[in-house]
Design a protein around this motif. Sequence first.
Motif, PDB file in Angstrom:
ATOM      1  N   PHE A   1       6.703   4.628   0.195  1.00 28.24           N
ATOM      2  CA  PHE A   1       5.746   4.806  -0.909  1.00 28.24           C
ATOM      3  C   PHE A   1       4.624   3.777  -0.804  1.00 28.24           C
ATOM      4  O   PHE A   1       4.870   2.570  -0.715  1.00 28.24           O
ATOM      5  CB  PHE A   1       6.443   4.657  -2.257  1.00 28.24           C
ATOM      6  N   VAL A   2       3.396   4.246  -0.817  1.00 29.56           N
ATOM      7  CA  VAL A   2       2.225   3.372  -0.815  1.00 29.56           C
ATOM      8  C   VAL A   2       1.177   3.980  -1.736  1.00 29.56           C
ATOM      9  O   VAL A   2       0.817   5.160  -1.584  1.00 29.56           O
ATOM     10  CB  VAL A   2       1.630   3.192   0.600  1.00 29.56           C
TER      11      VAL A   2
ATOM     12  N   PRO B   1      -3.215   7.139   0.758  1.00 32.41           N
ATOM     13  CA  PRO B   1      -3.608   7.027  -0.655  1.00 32.41           C
ATOM     14  C   PRO B   1      -5.114   6.804  -0.774  1.00 32.41           C
ATOM     15  O   PRO B   1      -5.773   6.421   0.204  1.00 32.41           O
ATOM     16  CB  PRO B   1      -2.827   5.799  -1.140  1.00 32.41           C
ATOM     17  N   PRO B   2      -5.684   7.069  -1.945  1.00 33.41           N
ATOM     18  CA  PRO B   2      -7.123   6.849  -2.142  1.00 33.41           C
ATOM     19  C   PRO B   2      -7.527   5.419  -1.807  1.00 33.41           C
ATOM     20  O   PRO B   2      -6.781   4.473  -2.065  1.00 33.41           O
ATOM     21  CB  PRO B   2      -7.317   7.144  -3.644  1.00 33.41           C
ATOM     22  N   ALA B   3      -8.709   5.265  -1.228  1.00 33.44           N
ATOM     23  CA  ALA B   3      -9.171   3.948  -0.786  1.00 33.44           C
ATOM     24  C   ALA B   3      -9.406   2.990  -1.949  1.00 33.44           C
ATOM     25  O   ALA B   3      -9.414   1.767  -1.762  1.00 33.44           O
ATOM     26  CB  ALA B   3     -10.454   4.114   0.025  1.00 33.44           C
ATOM     27  N   ASN B   4      -9.598   3.527  -3.173  1.00 35.36           N
ATOM     28  CA  ASN B   4      -9.868   2.642  -4.310  1.00 35.36           C
ATOM     29  C   ASN B   4      -8.598   2.124  -4.982  1.00 35.36           C
ATOM     30  O   ASN B   4      -8.664   1.441  -5.995  1.00 35.36           O
ATOM     31  CB  ASN B   4     -10.747   3.354  -5.350  1.00 35.36           C
ATOM     32  N   LEU B   5      -7.426   2.434  -4.405  1.00 33.43           N
ATOM     33  CA  LEU B   5      -6.165   1.914  -4.924  1.00 33.43           C
ATOM     34  C   LEU B   5      -5.769   0.661  -4.150  1.00 33.43           C
ATOM     35  O   LEU B   5      -5.727   0.672  -2.917  1.00 33.43           O
ATOM     36  CB  LEU B   5      -5.040   2.944  -4.782  1.00 33.43           C
ATOM     37  N   LEU B   6      -5.485  -0.414  -4.872  1.00 37.80           N
ATOM     38  CA  LEU B   6      -4.961  -1.616  -4.234  1.00 37.80           C
ATOM     39  C   LEU B   6      -3.436  -1.478  -4.197  1.00 37.80           C
ATOM     40  O   LEU B   6      -2.756  -1.726  -5.187  1.00 37.80           O
ATOM     41  CB  LEU B   6      -5.366  -2.864  -5.024  1.00 37.80           C
ATOM     42  N   ALA B   7      -2.910  -1.056  -3.063  1.00 37.39           N
ATOM     43  CA  ALA B   7      -1.478  -0.776  -2.948  1.00 37.39           C
ATOM     44  C   ALA B   7      -0.743  -2.011  -2.441  1.00 37.39           C
ATOM     45  O   ALA B   7      -1.014  -2.494  -1.342  1.00 37.39           O
ATOM     46  CB  ALA B   7      -1.257   0.406  -2.009  1.00 37.39           C
TER      47      ALA B   7
ATOM     48  N   ALA C   1      -0.589 -14.796  -7.925  1.00 38.94           N
ATOM     49  CA  ALA C   1      -0.588 -14.961  -6.463  1.00 38.94           C
ATOM     50  C   ALA C   1      -0.601 -13.604  -5.771  1.00 38.94           C
ATOM     51  O   ALA C   1      -1.308 -13.419  -4.769  1.00 38.94           O
ATOM     52  CB  ALA C   1       0.644 -15.762  -6.042  1.00 38.94           C
ATOM     53  N   ALA C   2       0.142 -12.650  -6.313  1.00 39.20           N
ATOM     54  CA  ALA C   2       0.167 -11.305  -5.728  1.00 39.20           C
ATOM     55  C   ALA C   2      -1.189 -10.629  -5.878  1.00 39.20           C
ATOM     56  O   ALA C   2      -1.670  -9.968  -4.955  1.00 39.20           O
ATOM     57  CB  ALA C   2       1.260 -10.476  -6.393  1.00 39.20           C
ATOM     58  N   ALA C   3      -1.797 -10.789  -7.060  1.00 40.76           N
ATOM     59  CA  ALA C   3      -3.126 -10.189  -7.292  1.00 40.76           C
ATOM     60  C   ALA C   3      -4.153 -10.769  -6.314  1.00 40.76           C
ATOM     61  O   ALA C   3      -4.992 -10.048  -5.769  1.00 40.76           O
ATOM     62  CB  ALA C   3      -3.552 -10.427  -8.734  1.00 40.76           C
TER      63      ALA C   3
END
Length: 284
Positions: free
Chosen positions: A88-89, A129-135, A278-280
């Motif tokens: 899943f991504v 996935p869509p390019a505008n999603l930060l996965a 940190a993850a963000a």
Amino acid sequence: QLGYSQMLFVANEALESTDRREAANAFLAATFDGWQYAIRNPDEAIAAVSEAQKMLKLDDESNDHWYDSLSFKREMLALTNNHVKETFVGDRLGVLSSRRWAKATEWLLQDKKDVDPLFGLDQTSLWTPPANLLAGNELAREALEDAKLSATKFEKTHGRKPSLAVITVGELARYEHSQRRLQLYSDPSNSWFTKAEVGKANGFEVTEINLDKTTTTTDALLSEIYKIRDNVDGIQVMWPLPDSIDSAKVYNAVPLDKDVDGIHYTSWGSKYPPVTPAAAWELM
């Protein structure tokens, strides 16, 4: 190395055809819609497959590695679902990781130095996935792999596994639907909701200390921290703490060198930053 057991192989020429791309995309969409259904409704998926086997007259096949019992089917489907969830991504299942693909290619073709590590991987974004999603899914997997390697090195150096104590007071609201979220999105070897199992799968000794909200005072919680802080390598005090507990006193009782949750990051400068920001930052 790759972590996938089944893939769709499409000729490069086919990906140049709009009609064939649409057909391949529709096939992938239907396939992973089916897996999503199996993940969310495992018993219904088992019943549907059993019905299809009867229709196709495949229900009388005999073999030595399959048991025709509901409990066995549930166990096998759960294991398979866990593998599928690892793909899943962003907004979909079934996304191949270019990093894992490259590692698998290098592993398979160790004696051939002139092969592109991404050889064979679709480069035309057929199923992404869509390019505008930060996965963050693959980033999280990389972080866990790094942690596992670190734990292995630690054990070789010190003759024991690195240890973590997780202290929780009461029932946390964000854990209310933990089992359902575990079923839908993760598995026990890498879920926030199963820290002890994640530790076991990745080379850490994790001790979970769960205290009663109604009877635990500030002094009682401090006592728990004092009892374990010299016997573990890291301490995580789960937040929020009940209003009746002096949070500042509790957090200050966690030694700086045992602070793995970043509670002293802005004041004393602990080694680890708070995990969410940190993850963000990593995603950006």
